[in-house]
Structure formats: structure tokens, C-alpha cells
Design an enzyme around this catalytic site. Structure first.
Site, PDB file in Angstrom:
ATOM      1  N   HIS A 119       0.874  -1.182   0.000  1.00  0.00           N
ATOM      2  CA  HIS A 119       0.000   0.000   0.000  1.00  0.00           C
ATOM      3  C   HIS A 119       0.914   1.235   0.000  1.00  0.00           C
ATOM      4  O   HIS A 119       2.026   1.172   0.526  1.00  0.00           O
ATOM      5  CB  HIS A 119      -0.842  -0.050   1.278  1.00  0.00           C
ATOM      6  CG  HIS A 119      -1.884   1.016   1.390  1.00  0.00           C
ATOM      7  ND1 HIS A 119      -1.598   2.293   1.832  1.00  0.00           N
ATOM      8  CD2 HIS A 119      -3.213   1.003   1.140  1.00  0.00           C
ATOM      9  CE1 HIS A 119      -2.718   3.007   1.844  1.00  0.00           C
ATOM     10  NE2 HIS A 119      -3.704   2.240   1.426  1.00  0.00           N
ATOM     11  N   ASP A 197       3.459  -4.438   8.116  1.00  0.00           N
ATOM     12  CA  ASP A 197       2.239  -3.644   7.975  1.00  0.00           C
ATOM     13  C   ASP A 197       1.064  -4.609   8.165  1.00  0.00           C
ATOM     14  O   ASP A 197       0.747  -5.402   7.280  1.00  0.00           O
ATOM     15  CB  ASP A 197       2.235  -3.002   6.582  1.00  0.00           C
ATOM     16  CG  ASP A 197       0.897  -2.340   6.251  1.00  0.00           C
ATOM     17  OD1 ASP A 197      -0.061  -2.484   7.040  1.00  0.00           O
ATOM     18  OD2 ASP A 197       0.811  -1.702   5.190  1.00  0.00           O
ATOM     19  N   GLN A 200      -4.196  -5.065   7.122  1.00  0.00           N
ATOM     20  CA  GLN A 200      -5.226  -5.997   6.625  1.00  0.00           C
ATOM     21  C   GLN A 200      -5.201  -7.332   7.364  1.00  0.00           C
ATOM     22  O   GLN A 200      -5.970  -8.237   7.024  1.00  0.00           O
ATOM     23  CB  GLN A 200      -5.038  -6.241   5.120  1.00  0.00           C
ATOM     24  CG  GLN A 200      -5.225  -5.006   4.266  1.00  0.00           C
ATOM     25  CD  GLN A 200      -6.640  -4.442   4.339  1.00  0.00           C
ATOM     26  OE1 GLN A 200      -7.590  -5.112   4.743  1.00  0.00           O
ATOM     27  NE2 GLN A 200      -6.773  -3.185   3.957  1.00  0.00           N
ATOM     28  N   LYS A 223      -9.922  -0.684  10.862  1.00  0.00           N
ATOM     29  CA  LYS A 223     -10.088  -1.838   9.973  1.00  0.00           C
ATOM     30  C   LYS A 223     -10.407  -3.102  10.760  1.00  0.00           C
ATOM     31  O   LYS A 223     -10.507  -4.189  10.208  1.00  0.00           O
ATOM     32  CB  LYS A 223      -8.819  -2.052   9.141  1.00  0.00           C
ATOM     33  CG  LYS A 223      -8.583  -0.945   8.106  1.00  0.00           C
ATOM     34  CD  LYS A 223      -7.457  -1.305   7.199  1.00  0.00           C
ATOM     35  CE  LYS A 223      -6.891  -0.128   6.440  1.00  0.00           C
ATOM     36  NZ  LYS A 223      -7.756   0.389   5.382  1.00  0.00           N
ATOM     37  N   CYS A 361      -4.736   2.331  -3.746  1.00  0.00           N
ATOM     38  CA  CYS A 361      -3.499   2.892  -3.170  1.00  0.00           C
ATOM     39  C   CYS A 361      -2.329   1.917  -3.335  1.00  0.00           C
ATOM     40  O   CYS A 361      -1.501   1.776  -2.432  1.00  0.00           O
ATOM     41  CB  CYS A 361      -3.667   3.264  -1.698  1.00  0.00           C
ATOM     42  SG  CYS A 361      -4.930   4.474  -1.401  1.00  0.00           S
TER      43      CYS A 361
HETATM   44  N1  7TS Z   1      -1.479  -0.721   4.758  1.00  0.00           N
HETATM   45  C1  7TS Z   1      -2.397  -1.485   4.143  1.00  0.00           C
HETATM   46  C2  7TS Z   1      -2.039  -2.886   3.741  1.00  0.00           C
HETATM   47  C3  7TS Z   1      -3.680  -0.979   3.938  1.00  0.00           C
HETATM   48  O1  7TS Z   1      -4.588  -1.764   3.343  1.00  0.00           O
HETATM   49  C4  7TS Z   1      -3.986   0.341   4.343  1.00  0.00           C
HETATM   50  C5  7TS Z   1      -5.322   0.946   4.069  1.00  0.00           C
HETATM   51  C6  7TS Z   1      -3.000   1.066   5.005  1.00  0.00           C
HETATM   52  C7  7TS Z   1      -1.759   0.510   5.178  1.00  0.00           C
HETATM   53  C8  7TS Z   1      -3.255   2.440   5.541  1.00  0.00           C
HETATM   54  O2  7TS Z   1      -4.101   2.370   6.634  1.00  0.00           O
HETATM   55  P1  7TS Z   1      -4.648   3.701   7.351  1.00  0.00           P
HETATM   56  O3  7TS Z   1      -5.609   3.201   8.354  1.00  0.00           O
HETATM   57  O4  7TS Z   1      -3.484   4.392   7.947  1.00  0.00           O
HETATM   58  O5  7TS Z   1      -5.286   4.516   6.259  1.00  0.00           O
HETATM   59  N2  7TS Z   1      -6.028   0.354   3.001  1.00  0.00           N
HETATM   60  C9  7TS Z   1      -7.140   0.812   2.409  1.00  0.00           C
HETATM   61  C10 7TS Z   1      -7.780   0.105   1.395  1.00  0.00           C
HETATM   62  O6  7TS Z   1      -7.400  -0.968   0.952  1.00  0.00           O
HETATM   63  N3  7TS Z   1      -8.870   0.791   1.000  1.00  0.00           N
HETATM   64  O7  7TS Z   1      -8.945   1.913   1.732  1.00  0.00           O
HETATM   65  C11 7TS Z   1      -7.870   1.947   2.608  1.00  0.00           C
END
Ligand code: 7TS
Length: 404
Positions: A119, A197, A200, A223, A361
């Protein structure tokens, strides 16, 4: 199918917004009533600033905030709660490591390894810090089935002076569960530290940072059924002690004078200013809720639901699943011949089925796979087989319209 019964009725939004089928859980999950009540209860009963008041309510708020840290430590099986840093989310956690740990080890032209499936939030911070430090950033290749090319990883470890490996536990596009245990061992044999990371993974896998032996682990509360704007960074104690502070301000200091400021020990050194106290309380409630669901067979249910969804959609003529690794979790990406992902997403929305479309992303991954984007259905603990059937029917209608 396991005996787990998806508790849709625990989630007010899903009830209030029926008949919408929510299949965008990789972007964010809905919140159960217990989490909403924990947030309201905190503000109605216990709201005060933490770590500073001598009064009773401040004591209560501090207790709840630090209890949440213990709950998170247990959730990750971290050996002590002071290795748990509270942040605004995965993005901030990864930036924190990039800006405070990486400068300690990226001197002398060393390399950071990421993968093509990251991501942007596990890509861009490393690019920025590598540019700043004159270090190299290289990406491990992804195979056409959505697995990592481990031979390429080994080759890069051999040929480069790798200081840091930063890799996603589960891909937000492909659903691939990466063999992080093996990756961590290989990296450690080559003197590199490993950042995982877990954005997910947190809602779907059991995470044990001691078994994994990772150096850092990041995830987001929103999430995994908790509130937005809140997240976690686990860091190995000795590394957190070596790292300098991240932001300066109140509560992260021991003493301040014009000449010199001294800092608190971790985790407080990394938490300047008034934190998101309700976020911590909400995340703790979400962790307890998730644990309850897991004790009732959630993991097996989620695996079955993903297989059921994959098998159903593969019945559709011209549909290609993007990401066919044997170990997958959460997300099902696909393309349909003769249609654009965005058009499909729009027509699904018209039929009250919420998915995400586009590059998710992960532009470097789209380029590596040579695709413009995908349609992604991603599942949460409340999704039913019936929701998959709605997706299937809505997709067939959308394709019929688009192919006219
Ligand atoms: N890493 C992964 C693997 C992610 O899927 C996401 C967000 C992030 C980092 C960033 O997370 P945040 O909470 O700091 O924003 N992924 C997604 C997605 O797949 N669709 O919307 C956000």
C-alpha cells in the site's frame, strides 16, 4: 460451513442502511454497538485529560487509556505494554518507524526492501526517507498469482546491504497472506530489521509478535471494528529505546530547559500532546468483541466465505480473479472482460452493493501486474453467504448492461 453465525444485528449501520450489502471492509469496517457504547460511555462518564490531573476523573481516564494499552499488548502477545505505541493509524505508525528508526541505520548507502504489493503508506514514507538519507529503496517482485517472489527476496538480501525490510502481512488488493515468519527469519540472518504492515491482518489473523519475532508491527483500529483515526505501533523494546522522539510537546518530556530537554521512556516518548483517549477505549472494546467472535469459530467461517465467494464469482463468464495465492484472507479482487472496474463498481452501487474499485493505493502493484485497477469485494465478520449471492446477481446484471 462452520457454525459461526455472523452477528449483523450487532452493527447499527448495517441494520439502519439495509438493504445495502457492505463489501468494503478492507477500506474500513463497520462498528458494533459495544464499540459505539464504549465511546459514548467514555465521554459521558470518564472524559478528562490523561497522565496529568490529580483529580478522580483524570485518574479514571488514565486508567482506561493504559488498560487499553495492556489489552493491545495481549492482542499482539507483546511481552510488555510499554512496547505498544498509540498513533493515528497504520500510516502514522509506518511514518514513525521511517522517520525515527531508519535514520539510525540508513547511513553508508544501505538499502530498504519493500515489495511490489505494498500500500502507498508502506511505500512513500520509505521513498522519502531513502531520498533524504541517500539510501536505496528496492521492491521484491510479485509473481503473477499474487504471491511474493521469495527467490528474488533472497537474491536481494544476498546482493544488497539491507538494513530494513518492510512488508505487508496481508495484501489489501490480492488478499495474499505473506509468509512473514520465513521472511523475518531470512532478514534477521542478514542483519536486517523487519517492519510488518498489519493493516489488513489485524481483523482476520491471530498475531503473535513474539512468535513472529518481528521488530515492528503496525495496524489501524478502524479496519478491525474500532474507531477511525487511531492505531498502533508495536516496537521491540531495545529499538524503541534507541530511537529518538518523533514529535516534541507535552507529556513526552522528563525535563525541559532552554539548553536541553530530556525525554520520557517509551511509549510516552513517542506520544506528544493529548492523545486520542476515546480511540484507545474504543479499540480495546473492539479487541474484546473480536476475541469473542473468534472464540465462536470466526476464522474458519471467514475462510469458507472467501472460498464460497471465489467459487461463485468464477462461474461468471469472463471474470478473472486477481490474486490466486493458496493462502488468502479478506479481499477478493477481480476484472471482467469487456468492462471497466469503475463502471462495474458504479452499477453495483446502483444495486446497493458497496465495493471499492481502482488502484487501491497500490499503483506500483497495478503496474507490475499490467492492469488498470480492480473491483474489490472485501469481507467482514458480519457478511453472509446471502451477501455474496447479492454481489453475484448484481454483477451479472451489471455485466449484461455493460456488454449490450
Ligand atoms: N497498509 C495497508 C495494507 C492498507 O490496506 C492500508 C489501508 C493502510 C496501510 C493504511 O491504513 P490507514 O488506516 O493508515 O489509512 N487500506 C485501504 C484500502 O485498501 N482501501 O482503503 C484503505
Amino acid at each position: 460451513m462452520s457454525t459461526f453465525v455472523p452477528p449483523k444485528h450487532d452493527f447499527p449501520l448495517l441494520v439502519n442502511r439495509e438493504p445495502i450489502v457492505y463489501l468494503d471492509n478492507a477500506a474500513t469496517t463497520q462498528k458494533p454497538e459495544v464499540v459505539i457504547n464504549a465511546l459514548v460511555g467514555y465521554y459521558a462518564q470518564n472524559n478528562a485529560n490523561v497522565h496529568r490531573g490529580v483529580h478522580q476523573i483524570s485518574d479514571e481516564a488514565t486508567g482506561m487509556f493504559e488498560d487499553a494499552r495492556k489489552t493491545v499488548a495481549n492482542f499482539l502477545n507483546a511481552s510488555t505494554p510499554d512496547q505498544i505505541l498509540f498513533t493515528r493509524g497504520t500510516t502514522e505508525s509506518l511514518n514513525l518507524v521511517a522517520y525515527t528508526y531508519a535514520p539510525l541505520v540508513l547511513n553508508d548507502k544501505r538499502t530498504v526492501l519493500i515489495t511490489e504489493m505494498e500500500h502507498h503508506s508502506n511505500f512513500v514514507p520509505w521513498q522519502l526517507i531513502c531520498e533524504c538519507m541517500g539510501a536505496k529503496l528496492l521492491a521484491v517482485k510479485v509473481n503473477s498469482d499474487g504471491t511474493l517472489n521469495l527467490d528474488h527476496f533472497r537474491e536481494l538480501l544476498r546482493s544488497q546491504r539491507v538494513a530494513i525490510v518492510s512488508i505487508t502481512h496481508v495484501s489489501n488488493v490480492l488478499g495474499t497472506i505473506n509468509p512473514v515468519r520465513e521472511i523475518i527469519d531470512l532478514a534477521h540472518e542478514n542483519d536486517a530489521k523487519v517492519v510488518i504492515d498489519g493493516a489488513q491482518a489485524a481483523a482476520h489473523l491471530n498475531i503473535n509478535v513474539q512468535d513472529l519475532d518481528c521488530d515492528f508491527y503496525a495496524f489501524s483500529s478502524h479496519k478491525m471494528y474500532g474507531p477511525t483515526g487511531f492505531g498502533v505501533l508495536y516496537g521491540r523494546a531495545e529499538l524503541l529505546h534507541e530511537m529518538g522522539p518523533w514529535q516534541g510537546g507535552g507529556e513526552m518530556i522528563k525535563h525541559v530547559s532552554l539548553e536541553k530537554t530530556t525525554f520520557q521512556d517509551p511509549p510516552h516518548k513517542f506520544e506528544a500532546g493529548t492523545p486520542d483517549i476515546s480511540g484507545a477505549v474504543g479499540l480495546a472494546a473492539a479487541i474484546e468483541y473480536l476475541a469473542q467472535q473468534q472464540s465462536q469459530g470466526l476464522d474458519e467461517y471467514e475462510r469458507h466465505l472467501l472460498s464460497y465467494a471465489t467459487e461463485s464469482l468464477l462461474e461468471i463468464d469472463g471474470l478473472r480473479v486477481i490474486g490466486t495465492a493458496s493462502e488468502k484472507s479478506g479481499a477478493l479482487s477481480f476484472l471482467v472482460d469487456g468492462t471497466h472496474p469503475h463502471d462495474l463498481g458504479t452499477l453495483l452501487n446502483e444495486q446497493q452493493v458497496a465495493v471499492r474499485t481502482g488502484h487501491h493505493c497500490a499503483i506500483p502493484l497495478m503496474e507490475a501486474l499490467g492492469i488498470p485497477g480492480t473491483v474489490r469485494a472485501s469481507f467482514g465478520l458480519y457478511n453472509l453467504k446471502k451477501d455474496v449471492d447479492r454481489l453475484y446477481e448484481a454483477l451479472k446484471t451489471a455485466i449484461r448492461i455493460l456488454r449490450k
